[in-house]
Design a protein around this motif. Structure first.
Motif, PDB file in Angstrom:
ATOM      1  N   VAL A  97      -6.491   3.914  14.712  1.00  0.00           N
ATOM      2  CA  VAL A  97      -7.446   4.815  15.353  1.00  0.00           C
ATOM      3  C   VAL A  97      -8.675   4.916  14.461  1.00  0.00           C
ATOM      4  CG1 VAL A  97      -7.836   7.132  16.253  1.00  0.00           C
ATOM      5  CG2 VAL A  97      -5.557   6.102  16.420  1.00  0.00           C
ATOM      6  N   LEU A  98      -9.835   4.506  15.001  1.00  0.00           N
ATOM      7  CA  LEU A  98     -11.058   4.437  14.207  1.00  0.00           C
ATOM      8  C   LEU A  98     -12.161   5.258  14.852  1.00  0.00           C
ATOM      9  CD1 LEU A  98     -11.106   0.572  13.577  1.00  0.00           C
ATOM     10  CD2 LEU A  98     -10.039   2.346  12.166  1.00  0.00           C
ATOM     11  N   ARG A  99     -13.040   5.798  14.023  1.00  0.00           N
ATOM     12  CA  ARG A  99     -14.188   6.541  14.539  1.00  0.00           C
ATOM     13  C   ARG A  99     -15.312   5.578  14.877  1.00  0.00           C
ATOM     14  NH1 ARG A  99     -19.067   8.642  13.835  1.00  0.00           N
ATOM     15  NH2 ARG A  99     -19.460  10.780  14.539  1.00  0.00           N
ATOM     16  N   HIS A 100     -15.825   5.697  16.100  1.00  0.00           N
ATOM     17  CA  HIS A 100     -16.987   4.913  16.497  1.00  0.00           C
ATOM     18  C   HIS A 100     -17.670   5.588  17.667  1.00  0.00           C
ATOM     19  CE1 HIS A 100     -19.666   1.570  17.132  1.00  0.00           C
ATOM     20  NE2 HIS A 100     -19.366   1.595  18.424  1.00  0.00           N
ATOM     21  N   ASP A 101     -18.989   5.674  17.596  1.00  0.00           N
ATOM     22  CA  ASP A 101     -19.817   6.232  18.660  1.00  0.00           C
ATOM     23  C   ASP A 101     -20.275   5.075  19.541  1.00  0.00           C
ATOM     24  OD1 ASP A 101     -21.805   7.384  20.247  1.00  0.00           O
ATOM     25  OD2 ASP A 101     -22.571   8.644  18.618  1.00  0.00           O
ATOM     26  N   LEU A 102     -19.970   5.147  20.843  1.00  0.00           N
ATOM     27  CA  LEU A 102     -20.324   4.055  21.747  1.00  0.00           C
ATOM     28  C   LEU A 102     -21.831   3.872  21.902  1.00  0.00           C
ATOM     29  CD1 LEU A 102     -17.637   4.418  24.573  1.00  0.00           C
ATOM     30  CD2 LEU A 102     -17.649   2.879  22.597  1.00  0.00           C
ATOM     31  N   ASP A 103     -22.621   4.823  21.431  1.00  0.00           N
ATOM     32  CA  ASP A 103     -24.067   4.630  21.409  1.00  0.00           C
ATOM     33  C   ASP A 103     -24.463   3.540  20.426  1.00  0.00           C
ATOM     34  OD1 ASP A 103     -25.447   6.126  23.277  1.00  0.00           O
ATOM     35  OD2 ASP A 103     -25.338   7.960  22.097  1.00  0.00           O
TER      36      ASP A 103
END
Length: 216
Positions: A97-103
């Motif tokens: 599970v990784l943090r990523h902003d689809l922007d």
């Protein structure tokens, strides 16, 4: 709530909003139907799956029930969602599970047999949606599949009012970060990018499952 590098509100950074969504996720009419159709399009022998905007990981968890050997990577940017997903997969060594902003452009995570998303991509601008679809195409292996269970633009104001009524909410309750695009527009984007076998495989009012395959 805004962030310095984003021009539109990031309501999903609010833990109360995220928790409220998770509490009502099972109440969305016909959601389970759309998820079941999506799962039918994922080959049983997939080795790597990417879940964009995973939320608490419910879709990826369902996918892995019948595909226990598949490696999964789940992306989200909401701290509350990430906590919920990490708790769900805490004993699962095959899911990261990784943090990523689809922007932001997708990070290089290798190639995937399947990329899925559920009610997440409609929170980004249309320009970013199309760019993201291109990044998804590039991240798939040959014959890899992209499936998007999505909230799309309504066909009319009357249909939108009916949709809200069946959800049990009013216009004031709508998510202000929604940036809905028409279904047909998004299907055309996928075709122009190079996806094949593009179609809508399930739809109920503003909820739709559409998919495409990377053939080359």
């Amino acid at each position: 709530m805004t962030t310095p590098d984003s021009p539109y509100p990031k309501e999903w950074l609010d833990p109360e909003r995220a928790s409220h969504y998770l509490a009502r996720a099972d109440d969305v009419p016909h959601r389970a139907e759309g998820e079941a159709v999506l799962l039918d399009f994922i080959p049983m022998d997939v080795e790597r799956v990417l879940d964009l905007g995973t939320g608490d990981g419910r879709l990826l968890a369902s996918l892995r029930v019948c595909r226990p050997n598949a490696e999964g990577i789940a992306l989200d940017f909401s701290p509350a969602m990430l906590r919920a997903a990490r708790e769900r997969f805490s004993d699962d060594g095959k899911v990261s599970v990784l943090r990523h902003d689809l922007d932001e452009p997708l990070p290089d995570l290798g190639r995937f047999d399947a990329i899925v998303s559920s009610f997440a991509i409609h929170h980004i601008s249309d320009e970013r949606k199309r760019a993201l679809y291109s990044e998804i195409h590039a991240a798939l292996v040959r014959d890899g599949v992209f499936c998007n269970l999505e909230h799309v633009a309504p066909g009319s104001a009357k249909l939108h009012r009916r949709f809200l009524q069946l959800l049990g909410i009013t216009e004031t309750d709508e998510d202000p970060s929604n940036q809905l695009a028409p279904l047909e527009t998004q299907l055309q984007w996928l075709r122009e990018i190079g996806f094949r076998n593009v179609d809508c495989h399930w739809k109920w009012l503003e909820l739709a499952l559409f998919a495409g395959v990377k053939e080359h």
